[in-house]
Design an enzyme around this catalytic site. Structure first.
Site, PDB file in Angstrom:
ATOM      1  N   HIS A 155      34.064   7.389  59.822  1.00 40.81           N
ATOM      2  CA  HIS A 155      34.695   8.942  59.717  1.00 40.81           C
ATOM      3  C   HIS A 155      36.146   8.788  59.611  1.00 40.81           C
ATOM      4  O   HIS A 155      36.933   8.682  60.417  1.00 40.81           O
ATOM      5  CB  HIS A 155      34.458   9.660  60.932  1.00 40.81           C
ATOM      6  N   CYS A 156      36.434   8.622  58.051  1.00 36.73           N
ATOM      7  CA  CYS A 156      38.098   8.531  58.101  1.00 36.73           C
ATOM      8  C   CYS A 156      38.152   9.509  56.652  1.00 36.73           C
ATOM      9  O   CYS A 156      37.347   9.910  55.882  1.00 36.73           O
ATOM     10  CB  CYS A 156      38.437   7.202  57.829  1.00 36.73           C
ATOM     11  N   HIS A 157      39.458   9.725  56.561  1.00 42.89           N
ATOM     12  CA  HIS A 157      39.847  10.724  55.190  1.00 42.89           C
ATOM     13  C   HIS A 157      40.906  10.145  54.335  1.00 42.89           C
ATOM     14  O   HIS A 157      41.769   9.374  54.929  1.00 42.89           O
ATOM     15  CB  HIS A 157      40.184  11.934  55.647  1.00 42.89           C
ATOM     16  N   THR A 207      38.585  18.846  53.653  1.00 48.86           N
ATOM     17  CA  THR A 207      38.317  20.084  53.216  1.00 48.86           C
ATOM     18  C   THR A 207      39.586  20.550  52.488  1.00 48.86           C
ATOM     19  O   THR A 207      39.487  21.435  51.592  1.00 48.86           O
ATOM     20  CB  THR A 207      38.289  21.145  54.442  1.00 48.86           C
ATOM     21  N   ASP A 253      38.617   8.925  62.427  1.00 52.17           N
ATOM     22  CA  ASP A 253      39.278  10.207  62.083  1.00 52.17           C
ATOM     23  C   ASP A 253      40.381  10.222  61.554  1.00 52.17           C
ATOM     24  O   ASP A 253      41.049  11.194  61.483  1.00 52.17           O
ATOM     25  CB  ASP A 253      38.783  11.236  63.311  1.00 52.17           C
ATOM     26  N   ASN A 300      44.937  18.374  61.758  1.00 57.21           N
ATOM     27  CA  ASN A 300      44.994  19.551  62.359  1.00 57.21           C
ATOM     28  C   ASN A 300      45.088  19.298  63.922  1.00 57.21           C
ATOM     29  O   ASN A 300      44.600  20.274  64.574  1.00 57.21           O
ATOM     30  CB  ASN A 300      43.698  20.717  62.278  1.00 57.21           C
TER      31      ASN A 300
HETATM   32  C1  0GY Z   1      37.763  15.827  60.735  1.00 51.03           C
HETATM   33  C2  0GY Z   1      38.134  17.230  61.874  1.00 51.03           C
HETATM   34  C3  0GY Z   1      38.774  18.202  61.124  1.00 51.03           C
HETATM   35  C4  0GY Z   1      39.012  18.483  59.589  1.00 51.03           C
HETATM   36  C5  0GY Z   1      38.135  18.086  58.743  1.00 51.03           C
HETATM   37  O1  0GY Z   1      37.853  17.973  56.504  1.00 51.03           O
HETATM   38  C6  0GY Z   1      38.704  18.442  57.242  1.00 51.03           C
HETATM   39  O2  0GY Z   1      39.635  19.051  56.914  1.00 51.03           O
HETATM   40  O3  0GY Z   1      37.126  17.273  58.818  1.00 51.03           O
HETATM   41  C7  0GY Z   1      39.346  19.299  62.061  1.00 51.03           C
HETATM   42  O4  0GY Z   1      40.295  19.999  61.502  1.00 51.03           O
HETATM   43  O5  0GY Z   1      38.795  19.567  63.207  1.00 51.03           O
HETATM   44  O6  0GY Z   1      36.751  15.589  61.208  1.00 51.03           O
HETATM   45  O7  0GY Z   1      38.568  15.272  60.457  1.00 51.03           O
END
Ligand code: 0GY
Length: 305
Positions: A33-35, A79, A258, A263
């Site tokens: 789980h990473c972005h 998101t 993560d 946020n």
């Molecule tokens: C996470 C948690 C959050 C955000 C997102 O895609 C995202 O914007 O996943 C959050 O704000 O709780 O899993 O990264």
């Protein structure tokens, strides 16, 4: 070119110089789980986004993974990029087979685009039920997406808060793919680990084809990053919840950083210390190996060593 959007006021940037963890991750550890965020100049954020983050590029993500000893990753569409999966797909493509992707798609996506995402390394879609992050698509649209991805062998990643599980459980239970739940279903850790709310989540996992990400102590914790009396580690209040999931479902748990921690509002975790949190939730070498290597390899690289 348009001017770059400013970060959301109060935005916390990712931790610049993470410590070297004392806990040595096993070889072939997967961050599930990473972005990536942008970089905005190359991959603009979506107009419908609910926040504007700092940049967090694929190179910065891979540098962190090298630093921590992580071999592979699952990059989850953030998101802030809406249903434009370009930044995520670009990052997955750069990893030479050592990354998979989780996409956000709309119900009008073409079959050709789904096939393109699959060939690029995408293995699932994310359904997000947090109103502060997205305007969730109607259930019939989500069901239509689910029906189309199921034959591709993809799964659905679910992001919801524990208080919402009762109203969502029937919908989730009818989905035709394996389910992967983000951040242990966001338990309220001020409730007892043996209480009704977490019990409902554990029974949901028990009775369905569900994997659980034992992630985000920094997001779930109320006690926070300070070590409490008698405990030499951060996020003490999350430990019983994470440990319970690992003990009950050792073959269906996944771990991730993560990064870049979207946020967060009160502190930004040192990613090295997040790795050092691991032996508190997975006590035995066997549990650790399943969580970090065997389980994610089975889900994301089946048949590969
Ligand atoms: C996470 C948690 C959050 C955000 C997102 O895609 C995202 O914007 O996943 C959050 O704000 O709780 O899993 O990264």
């Amino acid at each position: 070119m348009n001017a770059l959007a400013s970060k959301t006021p109060g935005w916390l940037d990712w931790y610049p110089n993470p410590s070297v963890p004392a806990f040595e991750l096993p070889a072939r550890t997967v961050d599930t789980h990473c972005h990536v965020f942008g970089p905005q100049a190359e991959f603009p954020f979506a107009p419908e986004r609910k926040y504007t983050p700092c940049d967090a590029s694929k190179d910065q993500l891979f540098a962190l993974h090298d630093h921590l000893g992580i071999s592979r990753s699952v990059i989850v569409q953030a998101t802030c990029h809406g249903a434009d999966n370009s930044a995520m797909v670009d990052a997955v493509a750069s990893a030479g087979g050592r990354a998979r992707g989780i996409a956000t798609v709309r119900s009008d996506i073409s079959d050709a685009e789904l096939r393109r995402l699959d060939a690029a390394g995408v293995r699932g879609v994310r359904f997000n039920f947090l109103k502060r992050l997205v305007d969730t698509s109607p259930a019939d649209e989500l069901s239509a997406i689910a029906a189309r991805i199921a034959p591709m062998g993809w799964h659905i990643v679910l992001y919801f808060e524990s208080a919402d599980l009762p109203e969502l459980a029937d919908f989730f239970g009818a989905l035709p793919t394996p389910l992967v739940v983000d951040h242990m279903g966001r338990p309220d850790v001020t409730e007892p680990v043996d209480g009704a709310q977490f019990g409902r989540f554990l029974r949901f996992v028990e009775h369905h084809d569900v994997w659980v990400k034992v992630t985000c102590p920094e997001r779930i914790s109320v006690t926070g990053p300070a070590a409490l009396d008698g405990e030499q580690h951060a996020y003490t209040d999350v430990v019983p919840f994470a440990r319970r999931v690992v003990e009950e479902f050792p073959d269906r748990v996944l771990w991730g950083t993560d990064w870049p921690h979207p946020n967060l509002t009160d502190h930004m975790p040192d990613d090295g210390l997040l790795v050092d949190f691991l032996p508190h939730l997975a006590l035995t070498t066997e549990q650790q190996h399943k969580l970090l290597v065997d389980n994610p390899m089975r889900l994301y690289w089946p048949g590969e060593d």
